[in-house]
Design an enzyme around this catalytic site. Sequence first.
Site, PDB file in Angstrom:
ATOM      1  N   ASN A 163      -1.978 -73.070  58.594  1.00  0.00           N
ATOM      2  CA  ASN A 163      -1.627 -71.739  59.104  1.00  0.00           C
ATOM      3  C   ASN A 163      -2.676 -71.145  60.033  1.00  0.00           C
ATOM      4  OD1 ASN A 163       0.758 -71.341  57.656  1.00  0.00           O
ATOM      5  ND2 ASN A 163      -0.433 -71.002  55.796  1.00  0.00           N
ATOM      6  N   ILE A 179      -1.876 -79.937  52.366  1.00  0.00           N
ATOM      7  CA  ILE A 179      -1.320 -80.381  51.087  1.00  0.00           C
ATOM      8  C   ILE A 179      -0.512 -79.251  50.448  1.00  0.00           C
ATOM      9  CG2 ILE A 179      -3.233 -81.989  50.712  1.00  0.00           C
ATOM     10  CD1 ILE A 179      -4.198 -80.088  48.452  1.00  0.00           C
ATOM     11  N   ASP A 180      -0.729 -78.004  50.899  1.00  0.00           N
ATOM     12  CA  ASP A 180      -0.046 -76.852  50.296  1.00  0.00           C
ATOM     13  C   ASP A 180       1.435 -76.783  50.662  1.00  0.00           C
ATOM     14  OD1 ASP A 180      -2.438 -76.103  49.189  1.00  0.00           O
ATOM     15  OD2 ASP A 180      -2.940 -74.685  50.776  1.00  0.00           O
ATOM     16  N   MET A 233      -4.269 -77.342  43.183  1.00  0.00           N
ATOM     17  CA  MET A 233      -4.516 -76.404  44.272  1.00  0.00           C
ATOM     18  C   MET A 233      -3.226 -75.645  44.591  1.00  0.00           C
ATOM     19  SD  MET A 233      -7.113 -78.420  46.819  1.00  0.00           S
ATOM     20  CE  MET A 233      -8.868 -78.498  46.417  1.00  0.00           C
ATOM     21  N   GLY A 234      -3.359 -74.563  45.342  1.00  0.00           N
ATOM     22  CA  GLY A 234      -2.203 -73.736  45.691  1.00  0.00           C
ATOM     23  C   GLY A 234      -2.470 -72.298  45.297  1.00  0.00           C
ATOM     24  N   GLU A 277      -3.853 -73.008  40.832  1.00  0.00           N
ATOM     25  CA  GLU A 277      -5.191 -72.440  40.640  1.00  0.00           C
ATOM     26  C   GLU A 277      -5.163 -70.918  40.553  1.00  0.00           C
ATOM     27  OE1 GLU A 277      -7.739 -73.348  44.050  1.00  0.00           O
ATOM     28  OE2 GLU A 277      -5.972 -73.430  45.315  1.00  0.00           O
TER      29      GLU A 277
END
Lengths: 401, 401
Positions: free
Chosen positions: A109, A138-139, A184-185, A241
């Site tokens: 982004n 990866i998100d 993650m995220g 997370e």
Amino acid sequence: MAGSLLIAQSGGPSAVVNASLAGLIGASVEAGVFKKVLGLRHGILGALPGGHGHLDLSAFDTGRLVALADTPGAALGSCRHKLDRGERAAVINWFRHHDIHFFAYIGGNDSMQTCLQLDQAARDSGYELSVVGVPKTIDNDLLETDHCPGYGSAARFWATTAQEVSLDLAAMRGYDTVAVLECMGRNSGWLAAAATLGRSTAGGPPHIVLIPEVQVELDKLLARVEAEIRRNGSAVVVTAETVRACTGGYLAASGPEGQNGRRDAFGHPIVAGTADFLANHMGSALGVKARTVKPGTMQRAASRLVSSVDRDEAWQVGAAAARMLAEGKSGVMVTLQSEREPKYRSWCEAVSLERVAGGEKTLPASFLEVYEGGSCNFSSAFADYARPLLGGPLPEFVRLS
Amino acid sequence: MAGSLLIAQSGGPSAVVNASLAGLIGASVEAGVFKKVLGLRHGILGALPGGHGHLDLSAFDTGRLVALADTPGAALGSCRHKLDRGERAAVINWFRHHDIHFFAYIGGNDSMQTCLQLDQAARDSGYELSVVGVPKTIDNDLLETDHCPGYGSAARFWATTAQEVSLDLAAMRGYDTVAVLECMGRNSGWLAAAATLGRSTAGGPPHIVLIPEVQVELDKLLARVEAEIRRNGSAVVVTAETVRACTGGYLAASGPEGQNGRRDAFGHPIVAGTADFLANHMGSALGVKARTVKPGTMQRAASRLVSSVDRDEAWQVGAAAARMLAEGKSGVMVTLQSEREPKYRSWCEAVSLERVAGGEKTLPASFLEVYEGGSCNFSSAFADYARPLLGGPLPEFVRLS
């Protein structure tokens, strides 16, 4: 317009971010229209005073492109930097000095925002510059693309890991009772959802999945975990997370003051993450041993769990960016479009940077099933969407019964 | 003596613990001397009142043995249980009831102790029982065997992971500065040492390695980390889960009272591990961002990072146990003996359980080089010892310069 092509990488790496770099190098050298192909060190920072500079990739040994593609970490170096107005002008000057008229930025982004700003800054100063963004995260949270290169491999990591850790936990029944896995995220549950893709039976582990999109009611969640332990002897919890509590705020605060403002003996804040918080809470409340599994950056660097589909697509978006620049396209991000029936296939298109920059795609409601307490399951529509991205079947494990 | 063979698994699983099970099942069915081949659920607990019972493996589909071998977690279920005197008698009674005259226990130190106790208990009560221990531990700390099945795969996990995480960290230079990776190993540094086996250059990451055998001097360690950051822009620290401070005690207390006796808002102890402690301490003291990588049980369950040598050897020790029992051997543990020149090869022998039970093999001094502050490097003798166990070359990554 003649000139050199500059390639840079930005944001958190993925396991296939260098496949996009390899695709870009290969296709740009092949295109034969760029004076030189340069790589910028540590993203856009490389073009600012005190930066790490650049290197010439024009003569990069194409025999090493495959090995480069299979290397984790951003090989050019990455950064997290928002350009201010003065810096944008400085970057354009650096481009002018190095005869850069083509710029490909591999990132998420924020990097697309940077692309848009540089496109505008070049226009403002009458400098001819073509800019193409290459999606990487990866998100999986970029708009306008079916999915993001990097997601498939991280999804494969979690789909596999959740099953492996669950088998270990089930073996230790009576000793280890709860395992909390932290993905993650910060704003979206795409990775946590992927951890369910390896389930061998409905109702099998992971039993509880928490995502940023859905608030958690701790007491009800605890009752659910207790019920799972009664049913299975153990419970596997996957959490993003960042998870929000229904009472407001985050489940585990991890700001500069740490959790509850506590400090250790050295006066340092004690920062506990979401998994630590949940494991402590569930372990104490239920009187059982609760473990955490926090692979951290492993999940975006695991070269042995790369999805072959993801790797190929990451290469393709890089190659497409080089071709688009060679054809004179600018102000766009490469997207992946896919069809899943009768057989998965994907292809590259382009979308205006304005439609992507700063936006964020969270899990759509149609992919979500929310249970009491805030634990989520994911619809067959999600599985249909995500399975092809894993790149082939997951390992099948034997369960004795 | 005729009768059935009972197989059980105990202690923390490894990624190849089921390869030993598969080897045992295959060779014991082939031997044709056992009335039945039974599997005990959750180790020796299965033979105690309220246990999880057993299953008949005599007709196990041999076509599924390979898939079983490639499944992580102890497929029969595991336990951590020390038998008291009364329980030993109860187990022998259970054996008598099920006509068990052969017992193979796949496990580590404690399991070998259990084998020895059951051997003695059977003798005391005049019950004919042959007992063979099958070594299994990622910790590599069993005596009398060159190395332990399970170690090679966990070593491969760490040798690979340390490089992958280091590439990610180097890419994020200026944002993430320190990564602290936490390996299992409460009393020995075998796994932490393995994390150095993927180093591509001397002085490359991991830069700091902390092991239970060597006390840490925190201030000097910090100076060393600071020097690494000046030199490389980042520092990768690998630590065993338990490290002792030179001032006495553990670096990070993780007893029931947690670190410094602190409790969270729910009154639960805040338990911080060694990696959390080091990351907090280094991050605050040096004013940089420090991450942790704590894969937990992943490191003993990662089916995609199994060492082919380790997997084959795990199968072989299982098969050897079945053959030894069929030949009338008892009171022994199977060992792996190896020669490394001119080419690595290994074979199985047997050692008296008395020489193994309760003992623990830490890293020998000849494998160790200790630097100021307590950071360790490992000698070429260690590399010569450990490399063949990784099962083939590690992935080679491309570094642009």
